[in-house]
Design a protein around this motif. Sequence first.
Motif, PDB file in Angstrom:
ATOM      1  N   GLY A 141      53.209  35.946  41.645  1.00  0.00           N
ATOM      2  CA  GLY A 141      54.065  36.622  42.607  1.00  0.00           C
ATOM      3  C   GLY A 141      54.394  38.057  42.293  1.00  0.00           C
ATOM      4  O   GLY A 141      55.459  38.548  42.713  1.00  0.00           O
ATOM      5  N   CYS A 142      53.518  38.762  41.569  1.00  0.00           N
ATOM      6  CA  CYS A 142      53.861  40.106  41.124  1.00  0.00           C
ATOM      7  C   CYS A 142      52.621  40.995  41.071  1.00  0.00           C
ATOM      8  O   CYS A 142      51.534  40.603  41.491  1.00  0.00           O
ATOM      9  CB  CYS A 142      54.541  40.037  39.756  1.00  0.00           C
ATOM     10  SG  CYS A 142      53.477  39.385  38.450  1.00  0.00           S
ATOM     11  N   VAL A 143      52.793  42.209  40.553  1.00  0.00           N
ATOM     12  CA  VAL A 143      51.712  43.183  40.420  1.00  0.00           C
ATOM     13  C   VAL A 143      50.834  42.796  39.240  1.00  0.00           C
ATOM     14  O   VAL A 143      51.336  42.365  38.186  1.00  0.00           O
ATOM     15  CB  VAL A 143      52.283  44.600  40.222  1.00  0.00           C
ATOM     16  CG1 VAL A 143      51.159  45.623  40.078  1.00  0.00           C
ATOM     17  CG2 VAL A 143      53.209  44.968  41.382  1.00  0.00           C
ATOM     18  N   VAL A 144      49.541  42.977  39.388  1.00  0.00           N
ATOM     19  CA  VAL A 144      48.573  42.622  38.345  1.00  0.00           C
ATOM     20  C   VAL A 144      47.636  43.797  38.102  1.00  0.00           C
ATOM     21  O   VAL A 144      47.106  44.384  39.054  1.00  0.00           O
ATOM     22  CB  VAL A 144      47.754  41.380  38.734  1.00  0.00           C
ATOM     23  CG1 VAL A 144      46.629  41.127  37.726  1.00  0.00           C
ATOM     24  CG2 VAL A 144      48.661  40.166  38.835  1.00  0.00           C
ATOM     25  N   VAL A 145      47.429  44.134  36.847  1.00  0.00           N
ATOM     26  CA  VAL A 145      46.427  45.114  36.430  1.00  0.00           C
ATOM     27  C   VAL A 145      45.377  44.351  35.629  1.00  0.00           C
ATOM     28  O   VAL A 145      45.605  44.024  34.456  1.00  0.00           O
ATOM     29  CB  VAL A 145      47.046  46.238  35.577  1.00  0.00           C
ATOM     30  CG1 VAL A 145      45.973  47.245  35.144  1.00  0.00           C
ATOM     31  CG2 VAL A 145      48.165  46.943  36.332  1.00  0.00           C
ATOM     32  N   LEU A 146      44.267  44.027  36.272  1.00  0.00           N
ATOM     33  CA  LEU A 146      43.193  43.314  35.585  1.00  0.00           C
ATOM     34  C   LEU A 146      42.306  44.357  34.912  1.00  0.00           C
ATOM     35  O   LEU A 146      41.512  45.043  35.563  1.00  0.00           O
ATOM     36  CB  LEU A 146      42.388  42.460  36.559  1.00  0.00           C
ATOM     37  CG  LEU A 146      41.200  41.690  35.970  1.00  0.00           C
ATOM     38  CD1 LEU A 146      41.625  40.809  34.791  1.00  0.00           C
ATOM     39  CD2 LEU A 146      40.511  40.865  37.043  1.00  0.00           C
ATOM     40  N   LYS A 147      42.459  44.481  33.598  1.00  0.00           N
ATOM     41  CA  LYS A 147      41.797  45.537  32.849  1.00  0.00           C
ATOM     42  C   LYS A 147      40.298  45.271  32.711  1.00  0.00           C
ATOM     43  O   LYS A 147      39.824  44.166  32.944  1.00  0.00           O
ATOM     44  CB  LYS A 147      42.444  45.661  31.462  1.00  0.00           C
ATOM     45  CG  LYS A 147      43.903  46.065  31.516  1.00  0.00           C
ATOM     46  CD  LYS A 147      44.537  46.228  30.158  1.00  0.00           C
ATOM     47  CE  LYS A 147      44.736  44.940  29.425  1.00  0.00           C
ATOM     48  NZ  LYS A 147      45.632  45.061  28.249  1.00  0.00           N
ATOM     49  N   GLY A 148      39.588  46.307  32.322  1.00  0.00           N
ATOM     50  CA  GLY A 148      38.150  46.203  32.118  1.00  0.00           C
ATOM     51  C   GLY A 148      37.436  47.304  32.875  1.00  0.00           C
ATOM     52  O   GLY A 148      38.055  48.187  33.477  1.00  0.00           O
ATOM     53  N   ALA A 149      36.111  47.274  32.845  1.00  0.00           N
ATOM     54  CA  ALA A 149      35.328  48.267  33.582  1.00  0.00           C
ATOM     55  C   ALA A 149      35.622  48.127  35.071  1.00  0.00           C
ATOM     56  O   ALA A 149      35.394  47.075  35.657  1.00  0.00           O
ATOM     57  CB  ALA A 149      33.838  48.072  33.315  1.00  0.00           C
ATOM     58  N   GLY A 150      36.137  49.181  35.679  1.00  0.00           N
ATOM     59  CA  GLY A 150      36.586  49.079  37.059  1.00  0.00           C
ATOM     60  C   GLY A 150      37.855  48.257  37.146  1.00  0.00           C
ATOM     61  O   GLY A 150      37.908  47.230  37.829  1.00  0.00           O
ATOM     62  N   THR A 151      38.909  48.705  36.450  1.00  0.00           N
ATOM     63  CA  THR A 151      40.187  47.997  36.460  1.00  0.00           C
ATOM     64  C   THR A 151      40.651  47.758  37.895  1.00  0.00           C
ATOM     65  O   THR A 151      40.597  48.652  38.742  1.00  0.00           O
ATOM     66  CB  THR A 151      41.241  48.808  35.690  1.00  0.00           C
ATOM     67  OG1 THR A 151      40.924  48.762  34.294  1.00  0.00           O
ATOM     68  CG2 THR A 151      42.643  48.269  35.896  1.00  0.00           C
ATOM     69  N   VAL A 152      41.111  46.534  38.160  1.00  0.00           N
ATOM     70  CA  VAL A 152      41.591  46.160  39.495  1.00  0.00           C
ATOM     71  C   VAL A 152      43.106  46.039  39.464  1.00  0.00           C
ATOM     72  O   VAL A 152      43.663  45.340  38.607  1.00  0.00           O
ATOM     73  CB  VAL A 152      40.980  44.823  39.948  1.00  0.00           C
ATOM     74  CG1 VAL A 152      41.480  44.456  41.349  1.00  0.00           C
ATOM     75  CG2 VAL A 152      39.453  44.891  39.936  1.00  0.00           C
ATOM     76  N   VAL A 153      43.771  46.739  40.381  1.00  0.00           N
ATOM     77  CA  VAL A 153      45.226  46.659  40.501  1.00  0.00           C
ATOM     78  C   VAL A 153      45.545  45.991  41.832  1.00  0.00           C
ATOM     79  O   VAL A 153      45.096  46.453  42.889  1.00  0.00           O
ATOM     80  CB  VAL A 153      45.885  48.047  40.427  1.00  0.00           C
ATOM     81  CG1 VAL A 153      47.411  47.901  40.411  1.00  0.00           C
ATOM     82  CG2 VAL A 153      45.420  48.807  39.185  1.00  0.00           C
TER      83      VAL A 153
END
Length: 491
Positions: free
Chosen positions: A397-409
């Motif tokens: 239920g919150c903001v996510v920063v999926l790290k890695g090559a081409g980080t997805v927010v």
Amino acid sequence: MSGRLPLFDNAALRSAETRAATRLGDNFVLMQRAGLAAWHCVLAHWPQAQRLVVVCGPGNNGGDGHVLARHAREAGRPVRVLRLPGHEPRGDVAIRAEREYREAGGGIGTFAGALGEADVVVDALFGIGLKRAPDGGAAALVSAINDAALPVLALDAPSGVDADSGCVLGVAVRAMRTLQFLGAHAGLATGQALEHVGARELATLGIDDDILPPGEAIAEALDARALAGFLRPRGRNSHKGESGRVLCVGGDHGKGGAVLLCAGAALRTGAGLVDVATRAAHVPALLARRPEAMAHAMESARELAGLHAAADVVAVGPGLGQDAWGSELFAALVDGDAPLVIDADALNLLAAAPRTLRVDTVLTPHPGEAARLLSTSTVDVQGDRRAAAAALCERYGCVVVLKGAGTVVAAPGRRPRIIDAGNPGMAVGGMGDVLTGVIAALRAQGLDAFDAACCGALLHGAAGDAAARDGGERGLLPSDLFAPLRRLANP
């Protein structure tokens, strides 16, 4: 330039292609424009190339390749078209493109295990038309392209890469450059695809922007130019209280460096005040290395209450550990009023006891941590990074920063953003601790959780790129980002 690029899925791009062809009155006009744009791309990036091999498939991607090959031949360049047995063109426009190439004197060969001599190879085999791993002759042809160690231009997408998810299910072409048509593909901006696309380029083919309405975009890519849109100069009469107070919590025994990096990053990104709650043994070293931070010995959650109440934002997790000390501190913070940025060991504690969080919480997992948070595998996370980020948002239920090559927010109700910054040199312990401090500092300075996460991930990646330009990627340290962080945070 804004530094923002809308990203689309295959369905939207196919619909746009149909609308564009209707507007132009002839499907073949669009193919002619695509093939000409591809030829101009070859001329722009490999102007000295004389011998071209164009690998054509049976669909419209192959048709684009035939148009390119005709232009190359008409320009006096030796060009050979190769295809697999049974890959004769299908569809009126692809057939017409092949016919015009033949009428210009071009010949077509059948792939028999080798490409032959060439200066540049053009991959017009499948484009976005393949949703499975290449097999049989197609796999052998893709392998031959890669083994040739020649510059490769891929049209629309490298063959074997899923342009929607970025997943590579088997063998896939490794291009030096990928030319996309009409709009940019979301899947080519993150994850495994980045090993295959090389430099990405977009040819809009002279079609007005309304052919791809922004509302149809499923994501947005951000590059370093977008930083100016998030960061504003401070007023002349600013004071430290207006820049926010960040509390960094972590640094169990033997892990004091992690919370030190987090605090340093928060300060370099402009937080007005930074407190650090850590083990007593780490306080002297922290004061010696970062005297600007206010270090507090913390042996129990009871001692945390005052600092927690004063904080505008809490960054928890760097070096926290998962033993009784870290677990107690995390439990005291997760139900508090201050917004949280959760990283590292705090993510593992959350994975062990999943719960819905405040919507303004920011999680910053790497793929392994994301897999634990979702009770799945790292392979599944990396197979579709946008889908994994969306699943994390839904679960927590919150903001996510999926790290890695081409980080997805990603965030509930928001269009995800993909970060077009960062480099392999940043794959070293401690980089995530720096990112946590950066996001917390931006949140403390007034950005909402989603914008702080987007700006923070972009600022972090851009600082890593700047540091790598100064000394190279190998051997890059998290603390090397501090100087460029300060510079880039002041556009």
